[in-house]
Write an enzyme that holds these catalytic residues in place. Structure first.
Site, PDB file in Angstrom:
ATOM      1  N   ARG A   1       0.830  -1.215   0.000  1.00 24.61           N
ATOM      2  CA  ARG A   1       0.000   0.000   0.000  1.00 24.61           C
ATOM      3  C   ARG A   1       0.870   1.274   0.000  1.00 24.61           C
ATOM      4  O   ARG A   1       0.512   2.279   0.627  1.00 24.61           O
ATOM      5  CB  ARG A   1      -0.942   0.045   1.203  1.00 24.61           C
ATOM      6  CG  ARG A   1      -1.986  -1.039   1.206  1.00 24.61           C
ATOM      7  CD  ARG A   1      -2.957  -0.870   0.047  1.00 24.61           C
ATOM      8  NE  ARG A   1      -4.172  -1.618   0.259  1.00 24.61           N
ATOM      9  CZ  ARG A   1      -4.353  -2.889  -0.115  1.00 24.61           C
ATOM     10  NH1 ARG A   1      -3.391  -3.541  -0.721  1.00 24.61           N
ATOM     11  NH2 ARG A   1      -5.504  -3.486   0.102  1.00 24.61           N
TER      12      ARG A   1
ATOM     13  N   GLU B   1      -5.152   4.031   6.150  1.00 22.46           N
ATOM     14  CA  GLU B   1      -4.794   3.878   4.736  1.00 22.46           C
ATOM     15  C   GLU B   1      -5.348   5.030   3.902  1.00 22.46           C
ATOM     16  O   GLU B   1      -4.775   5.393   2.879  1.00 22.46           O
ATOM     17  CB  GLU B   1      -5.353   2.541   4.236  1.00 22.46           C
ATOM     18  CG  GLU B   1      -4.681   2.044   2.987  1.00 22.46           C
ATOM     19  CD  GLU B   1      -5.568   1.161   2.172  1.00 22.46           C
ATOM     20  OE1 GLU B   1      -6.222   1.656   1.245  1.00 22.46           O
ATOM     21  OE2 GLU B   1      -5.604  -0.044   2.467  1.00 22.46           O
TER      22      GLU B   1
ATOM     23  N   SER C   1     -10.725  -0.548   2.793  1.00 28.42           N
ATOM     24  CA  SER C   1      -9.959  -0.717   4.035  1.00 28.42           C
ATOM     25  C   SER C   1      -9.586   0.659   4.574  1.00 28.42           C
ATOM     26  O   SER C   1      -8.939   1.431   3.880  1.00 28.42           O
ATOM     27  CB  SER C   1      -8.669  -1.482   3.779  1.00 28.42           C
ATOM     28  OG  SER C   1      -8.935  -2.730   3.213  1.00 28.42           O
TER      29      SER C   1
HETATM   30  N1  EPU Z   1     -10.689 -10.884   9.663  1.00 28.40           N
HETATM   31  C1  EPU Z   1     -11.426 -10.960  10.846  1.00 28.40           C
HETATM   32  N2  EPU Z   1     -12.445 -10.055  11.002  1.00 28.40           N
HETATM   33  C2  EPU Z   1     -12.765  -9.143  10.071  1.00 28.40           C
HETATM   34  C3  EPU Z   1     -12.000  -9.065   8.892  1.00 28.40           C
HETATM   35  C4  EPU Z   1     -10.968  -9.955   8.717  1.00 28.40           C
HETATM   36  O1  EPU Z   1     -11.159 -11.780  11.703  1.00 28.40           O
HETATM   37  O2  EPU Z   1     -13.726  -8.386  10.294  1.00 28.40           O
HETATM   38  C5  EPU Z   1      -9.640 -11.874   9.453  1.00 28.40           C
HETATM   39  C6  EPU Z   1     -10.109 -12.918   8.431  1.00 28.40           C
HETATM   40  O3  EPU Z   1     -10.765 -13.962   9.029  1.00 28.40           O
HETATM   41  C7  EPU Z   1      -8.826 -13.357   7.805  1.00 28.40           C
HETATM   42  C8  EPU Z   1      -7.971 -12.126   7.851  1.00 28.40           C
HETATM   43  O4  EPU Z   1      -8.515 -11.280   8.847  1.00 28.40           O
HETATM   44  O5  EPU Z   1      -8.205 -14.358   8.573  1.00 28.40           O
HETATM   45  C9  EPU Z   1      -7.851 -11.422   6.515  1.00 28.40           C
HETATM   46  O6  EPU Z   1      -9.108 -10.958   6.100  1.00 28.40           O
HETATM   47  P1  EPU Z   1      -9.436 -10.618   4.558  1.00 28.40           P
HETATM   48  O7  EPU Z   1      -9.098 -11.790   3.721  1.00 28.40           O
HETATM   49  O8  EPU Z   1     -10.818 -10.108   4.484  1.00 28.40           O
HETATM   50  O9  EPU Z   1      -8.374  -9.524   4.143  1.00 28.40           O
HETATM   51  P2  EPU Z   1      -7.786  -8.246   4.891  1.00 28.40           P
HETATM   52  O10 EPU Z   1      -6.370  -8.533   5.247  1.00 28.40           O
HETATM   53  O11 EPU Z   1      -8.700  -7.817   5.975  1.00 28.40           O
HETATM   54  C10 EPU Z   1      -6.790  -7.179   2.725  1.00 28.40           C
HETATM   55  C11 EPU Z   1      -6.880  -5.888   1.959  1.00 28.40           C
HETATM   56  C12 EPU Z   1      -8.188  -5.789   1.214  1.00 28.40           C
HETATM   57  C13 EPU Z   1      -8.282  -6.984   0.258  1.00 28.40           C
HETATM   58  C14 EPU Z   1      -8.171  -8.279   1.066  1.00 28.40           C
HETATM   59  C15 EPU Z   1      -8.158  -9.518   0.196  1.00 28.40           C
HETATM   60  C16 EPU Z   1      -5.559  -4.319   3.240  1.00 28.40           C
HETATM   61  C17 EPU Z   1      -5.544  -3.085   4.083  1.00 28.40           C
HETATM   62  N3  EPU Z   1      -6.747  -4.762   2.859  1.00 28.40           N
HETATM   63  O12 EPU Z   1      -7.811  -7.155   3.720  1.00 28.40           O
HETATM   64  O13 EPU Z   1      -8.171  -4.602   0.449  1.00 28.40           O
HETATM   65  O14 EPU Z   1      -9.500  -6.964  -0.474  1.00 28.40           O
HETATM   66  O15 EPU Z   1      -6.932  -8.264   1.820  1.00 28.40           O
HETATM   67  O16 EPU Z   1      -6.928  -9.682  -0.404  1.00 28.40           O
HETATM   68  O17 EPU Z   1      -4.486  -4.836   2.938  1.00 28.40           O
HETATM   69  C18 EPU Z   1      -8.870  -2.324   0.318  1.00 28.40           C
HETATM   70  O18 EPU Z   1      -7.686  -2.044   0.229  1.00 28.40           O
HETATM   71  O19 EPU Z   1      -9.773  -1.469   0.303  1.00 28.40           O
HETATM   72  C19 EPU Z   1      -9.243  -3.726   0.487  1.00 28.40           C
HETATM   73  C20 EPU Z   1     -10.492  -4.085   0.679  1.00 28.40           C
END
Ligand code: EPU
Length: 339
Positions: A165, A335, A239
């Site tokens: 990012r 972010e 995010s």
């Molecule tokens: N999780 C939770 N609770 C939540 C959300 C997530 O426990 O409310 C846990 C999930 O269970 C999982 C982990 O966190 O184990 C990761 O969750 P997720 O796959 O939804 O991805 P993220 O790390 O929360 C990142 C990006 C997203 C992108 C997803 C998928 C960032 C800041 N965000 O989110 O990007 O869609 O991975 O690759 O890196 C964005 O930038 O706007 C965005 C949505």
């Protein structure tokens, strides 16, 4: 001839739907208009913001200055052979429409980035990423214009200094360049990225054994639609926080308290932990805060429920930052760009 709108509403130009005004608003539909913009005294003398889709911004007050919205369109193939294609895309193209164009043409590389809100020109700024792919994986170069001198410059992959990012446009070159167009290299025989559990689950649901880029895109769209709020329905900027990168020592300590804490390896010294998980563990998921809230299906996303003011979202985010710091000794970083 550019049209300068005075005291203009920015509500439809930010996906949070904040009802704020800019002293001046200019829509740039042709890149030749940029010279006129840059020569204008208002642009030269006042604070300025360049926006694409406005999907990564939080306005906490009216903007005293000029807001330019890049709406330039165009997709041009620069080079092509049996394996690859090099394509230049104007900044104002809508990101998801560009990804759909690639899918239609059979150009692989961006399918995991389906349905990300925003414009092409904004995508390298924060090296957008999802489901195992970042824009840096298919990025070749970009063409930019200096905001004051109008000098045009090509930034190579290396010069963009991409990170998680991150890019040079958020650091050393912040607020200095207007990104005019981006050049991507896409593959006609792509290696699909489908390690992500949810992608595999969706493909299995559809009984797809030999997926193509359209199937990956469908899976990503389905996953995103199930977790992330549509900004047209519920104002948000995706995010709100970055996933924090923490020292392994801290991670090991936390793991003894929270054995199920997910993490992604970074290097020998650091790991990345999902901010959404931390926020949910701390009890914030779905929590209402005046007229805004933490999204009930993805805790990393803050939403505008009705007529939230930017400073309500800001205050909610500050309360979350303080709580996560207290509970996990981790400082979350926002972010979104805040004005
Ligand atoms: N999780 C939770 N609770 C939540 C959300 C997530 O426990 O409310 C846990 C999930 O269970 C999982 C982990 O966190 O184990 C990761 O969750 P997720 O796959 O939804 O991805 P993220 O790390 O929360 C990142 C990006 C997203 C992108 C997803 C998928 C960032 C800041 N965000 O989110 O990007 O869609 O991975 O690759 O890196 C964005 O930038 O706007 C965005 C949505």
């Amino acid at each position: 001839m550019l049209v300068w709108q005075q005291n203009a509403s920015l509500k439809s130009f930010n996906t949070f739907g904040m009802e704020v005004k800019a002293d001046w608003l200019v829509l740039i539909q042709d890149s030749s208009d940029l010279h006129e913009l840059i020569r204008d005294e208002r642009w030269q003398k006042m604070p300025r913001i360049i926006l694409g889709g406005g999907s990564n911004v939080l306005f906490t007050q009216d903007f005293v200055g000029v807001v330019a919205i890049l709406q330039t369109k165009g997709i041009a193939v620069l080079e092509e052979n049996d394996e690859e294609v090099l394509v230049e895309v104007e900044s104002g193209e809508i990101w998801h429409e560009w990804v759909m164009h690639c899918i239609e043409k059979g150009w692989g590389g961006l399918e995991n980035l389906s349905l990300i809100p925003g414009s092409v020109g904004a995508s390298p700024m924060q090296n957008i990423g999802a489901y195992g792919v970042e824009i840096k994986d298919v990025f070749v170069s970009l063409n930019a214009m200096h905001v004051v001198t109008g000098v045009e410059c090509v930034f190579t992959h290396e010069q963009c200094a991409f990170g998680y990012r991150e890019s040079v446009f958020k650091r050393a070159e912040k607020d200095r360049w207007i990104i005019k167009s981006v050049v991507f290299k896409l593959s006609k025989n792509p290696i699909l990225k489908m390690e992500y559990g949810d992608i595999q689950k969706r493909l299995a649901e559809r009984n797809i054994v030999h997926p193509g880029i359209a199937d990956i895109s469908e899976a990503v769209c389905t996953i995103r639609q199930s977790k992330l709020p549509d900004p047209k329905v519920l104002g948000n900027a995706g995010s709100f926080f970055k996933n924090p990168v923490i020292q392994k020592v801290l991670y090991q300590n936390l793991l003894s308290q929270y054995p199920t804490m997910p993490h992604y390896p970074v290097n020998a010294e650091y790991v990345k932990v999902p901010a959404g998980w931390l926020i949910e563990q701390a009890g914030w998921k779905g929590k209402k805060w005046e007229t805004c809230a933490v999204h009930d299906r993805q805790a990393l996303v803050l939403v505008n429920h009705a007529h939230a003011k930017g400073n309500e979202i800001w205050d909610l985010s500050s309360a979350i930052v303080a709580d996560i710091l207290e509970k996990f000794q981790i400082e979350l970083e926002r972010e979104v760009n805040v004005y």
